[in-house]
Design an enzyme around this catalytic site. Structure first.
Site, short mmCIF file in Angstrom:
data_model
loop_
_atom_site.label_atom_id
_atom_site.label_comp_id
_atom_site.label_asym_id
_atom_site.label_seq_id
_atom_site.Cartn_x
_atom_site.Cartn_y
_atom_site.Cartn_z
N LYS A 1 -12.25 0.27 0.10
CA LYS A 1 -11.39 1.02 -0.83
C LYS A 1 -12.11 1.14 -2.17
CE LYS A 1 -7.14 0.05 1.65
NZ LYS A 1 -7.77 -0.48 2.87
N SER B 1 0.79 -1.23 0.00
CA SER B 1 0.00 0.00 0.00
C SER B 1 0.82 1.28 0.00
CB SER B 1 -0.94 0.00 1.21
OG SER B 1 -0.22 -0.06 2.42
N HIS C 1 -5.74 -3.79 -1.86
CA HIS C 1 -5.52 -2.75 -2.86
C HIS C 1 -5.56 -3.29 -4.29
CE1 HIS C 1 -4.57 0.76 -0.33
NE2 HIS C 1 -4.14 -0.14 0.54
#
Length: 395
Positions: free
Chosen positions: A241, A182, A210
């Site tokens: 996210k 990340s 991610h």
């Protein structure tokens, strides 16, 4: 109070070293432009990759769920908290990830805590073999497990094999790694990891927080990106996210997921995710299943921004992802960049400093989204060129 003097000294030292984090307050919905501390600014530091956090269909789904199911789930999943919405989301996530089953948790952090602490315990003859730069939630999940762990060097497959050889007599071996790192945007070499896992009879657990909504077919993640669905045992994902909501899950073999329902502590001992969040997540999955337009737009914006920053002379490291670390190295320089971007250019981009990253590797982590326009991103490039020259960082 005198007994708090040490805290005051610690805070003072953090500020002097450029390690004090200023926490700003958002006063609007997430989006490319937001209101922060009363000021309209260009948002360049959100994980809202696809712009779904304020998408009309997702908001409508949440509102409808409140009207139909109320606000709270009311109980843990194993007592009275499992609603049909939870089951529907788990089924849709499993199908989206091309896995047999999925289990829903309250967050990605809880998903790692619940799964890792259940899959291996201190009573087992086993070991975690963990990537050097794994996320804090993986580290805490292994701690909660109580099982031993060994660390292999970042992206170093020779070192991973060495650790596997040293622990070949362990009955249980779990290789655990972020899929996308990340802070740097680099990718785990999942194909090589899968080969080693098979060779040394180890399980492979990938944190895809991610990767989802970004990599793979319609954002199915890093395992889909490498077409390794039958080689990776467990995929952890987050809904907070790219999906724009909140929650986490683990996908994998049906029997293994059923075991996590029996032993995953956050699943057993914390109330179920709330109906509007679950309905919103269902809508997000459906949007991605229907079209990959947002994923393509994200990558088009990513290439535009990153190519422009490199042409200006900035070091972006080894990123292969929309995560864009603009390396400034010095902590005070990074804090100055962040402050001046906000004060002088109306750009919201937080400095990333120790302990989030090692000392001497401070950065501004930019994150383009599908919701940004090319004009937004060109404005960022112009600001970084101007500020880089004003500060002397760009020669």
């Amino acid at each position: 109070m005198a007994k708090l003097d040490w805290i005051r000294e610690e805070l003072k030292e953090l500020k002097e070293k450029g390690l004090y984090v200023t926490i700003r307050k958002l006063e609007s919905a997430q989006g490319p432009w937001v209101v922060v501390d009363g000021k309209r600014v260009l948002n360049m530091c959100s994980n809202n990759y696809l712009g779904l956090a304020a998408h009309p269909k997702i908001k409508e789904a949440a509102i409808r769920a409140i009207l139909d199911y109320g606000v709270g789930a009311g109980a843990v999943r194993t007592i009275a908290g499992t609603m049909e919405l939870h089951v529907e989301l788990e089924e849709k996530l499993a199908k989206f990830k091309k896995r047999e089953a999925a289990i829903l948790f309250q967050s990605g952090y809880n998903a790692n805590l619940g799964a890792l602490s259940a899959l291996l315990t201190k009573k087992d003859n086993g070991v975690f073999i963990s990537e050097e730069l794994n996320h804090a939630s993986i580290i805490d999940g292994m701690r909660l497990s109580g099982a031993p762990k060994v660390i292999y060097k970042h992206l170093d497959m020779e070192d991973l094999e060495k650790k596997l050889k040293e622990n070949k007599d362990k009955e249980k071996k779990i290789i655990v790694s972020d899929g996308v790192f990340s802070m740097d945007g680099d990718l785990a070499p999942v194909p090589e990891m899968a080969e080693l896992a098979e060779q040394y009879d180890a399980m492979l657990y990938i944190d895809d927080a991610h990767g989802e909504g970004v990599l793979g077919d319609s954002g199915r993640g890093i395992v889909d990106h490498f077409k390794l669905h039958d080689k990776v045992d467990f995929e952890m994902g987050t809904l907070s996210k790219a999906f724009g909501v909140i929650g986490g899950y683990v996908a994998g073999p049906e029997e293994a997921i059923e075991y996590l329902r029996q032993r995953g502590r956050p699943f057993l001992f914390s109330s179920a995710p709330n109906p509007p969040d679950v309905a919103a997540a269902i809508a997000a999955v459906e949007i991605l299943q229907h079209s990959d337009e947002l994923v393509k737009k994200l990558w088009d914006n990513t290439h535009f921004l990153q190519n422009g920053l490199r042409e200006l002379g900035y070091d972006l490291g080894n990123t292969k992802h929309p995560i864009t670390p603009v390396m400034l190295y010095d902590e005070k320089t990074a804090q100055e960049f962040s402050r001046r971007l906000y004060d002088e250019y109306n750009i919201f981009a937080q400095a990333i400093v120790y302990p989030t990253v090692p000392l001497g590797t401070a950065r501004i982590r930019l994150e383009p989204s599908a919701a940004h326009s090319k004009e937004d991103l060109q404005y960022v490039l112009d600001a970084f060129e101007d500020l880089g020259k004003k500060t002397g960082f760009l020669k």
